[in-house]
Design an enzyme around this catalytic site. Sequence first.
Site, PDB file in Angstrom:
ATOM      1  N   GLY A  50      -0.985  56.880  12.018  1.00 28.07           N
ATOM      2  CA  GLY A  50      -0.364  58.182  12.225  1.00 28.07           C
ATOM      3  C   GLY A  50      -0.180  58.871  10.891  1.00 28.07           C
ATOM      4  CD  GLN A  55       3.016  60.139   6.126  1.00 26.93           C
ATOM      5  OE1 GLN A  55       2.772  60.280   7.317  1.00 26.93           O
ATOM      6  NE2 GLN A  55       2.775  59.006   5.485  1.00 26.93           N
ATOM      7  CB  CYS A 103       4.640  54.115   5.295  1.00 24.29           C
ATOM      8  SG  CYS A 103       4.744  55.905   5.218  1.00 24.29           S
ATOM      9  CG  LEU A 104      -1.311  56.135   5.597  1.00 20.38           C
ATOM     10  CD1 LEU A 104      -2.028  57.320   6.239  1.00 20.38           C
ATOM     11  CD2 LEU A 104      -2.318  55.118   5.068  1.00 20.38           C
ATOM     12  CG  HIS A 145       6.369  55.023  10.811  1.00 19.52           C
ATOM     13  ND1 HIS A 145       6.608  53.961   9.973  1.00 19.52           N
ATOM     14  CD2 HIS A 145       5.689  55.947  10.066  1.00 19.52           C
ATOM     15  CE1 HIS A 145       6.111  54.237   8.766  1.00 19.52           C
ATOM     16  NE2 HIS A 145       5.530  55.437   8.806  1.00 19.52           N
ATOM     17  CD  GLU A 146       3.274  58.578  11.803  1.00 18.15           C
ATOM     18  OE1 GLU A 146       3.419  59.486  10.957  1.00 18.15           O
ATOM     19  OE2 GLU A 146       2.874  57.441  11.509  1.00 18.15           O
ATOM     20  CG  HIS A 149       6.880  60.217   7.898  1.00 19.85           C
ATOM     21  ND1 HIS A 149       7.129  59.876   6.584  1.00 19.85           N
ATOM     22  CD2 HIS A 149       6.039  59.262   8.367  1.00 19.85           C
ATOM     23  CE1 HIS A 149       6.457  58.768   6.275  1.00 19.85           C
ATOM     24  NE2 HIS A 149       5.792  58.377   7.347  1.00 19.85           N
TER      25      HIS A 149
HETATM   26 ZN    ZN Z   1       4.647  56.662   7.377  1.00 20.50          ZN
END
Ligand code: ZN
Length: 192
Positions: A50, A55, A103-104, A145-146, A149
């Site tokens: 995701g 981000q 996480c990216l 999680h998304e 953010h």
């Molecule tokens: Zn993340």
Amino acid sequence: MTVIRSIAQVGEPVLRERARPVGEQELASPRFQAFIDDMVATMRHANGAGLAANQVFEPVQVCVMEVDGNPRYPYKPKIPLTVLVNPVLTPIGESTFANYEGCLSVPNLRGVVSRFAQLRVQALDRDGRALDFEVRGITAGTYQHEVDHLHGALFLDRVDDPTTLCTWETFRRHREADFRTQVEAVVARWGS
Ligand code: ZN
């Protein structure tokens, strides 16, 4: 032409901003539709499950998800390509499960986070149509999680036990086998 955007890394203030809602006209604009295409391309390029707009340095309430044989998360059940605009998540019941997240925006670190096992999802799709559906299990963890953010939160904030923190390599070496067993139990109970 889609553009692979650069991904904000932990410490960038934009990851701590609350994203603003997207207006109907703004969502319909070619510029915004191209931005959504960029997010999908960027998520795929980075092998993410995701990606939230914060981000990629745009604090607007959009996130994208897709899981299908993901090399970062080989045990995750499939999620078809999903675009959520202005999402609101409401837990259904109080059941939770332990999710090993990465996480990216948090390079080479994973940790265990408690997530609700069942959620109501209300949002718009990329065409501005209202969505209202439920998600469960591991997939519900990805949704939380998304959407975190978009509220300026990272999974790091929710790690209760810092001894669960590990790199991707030490996860594979010491944690993955146990976690896969837990994932199987979550999928058996919640169907995803
Ligand atoms: Zn993340």
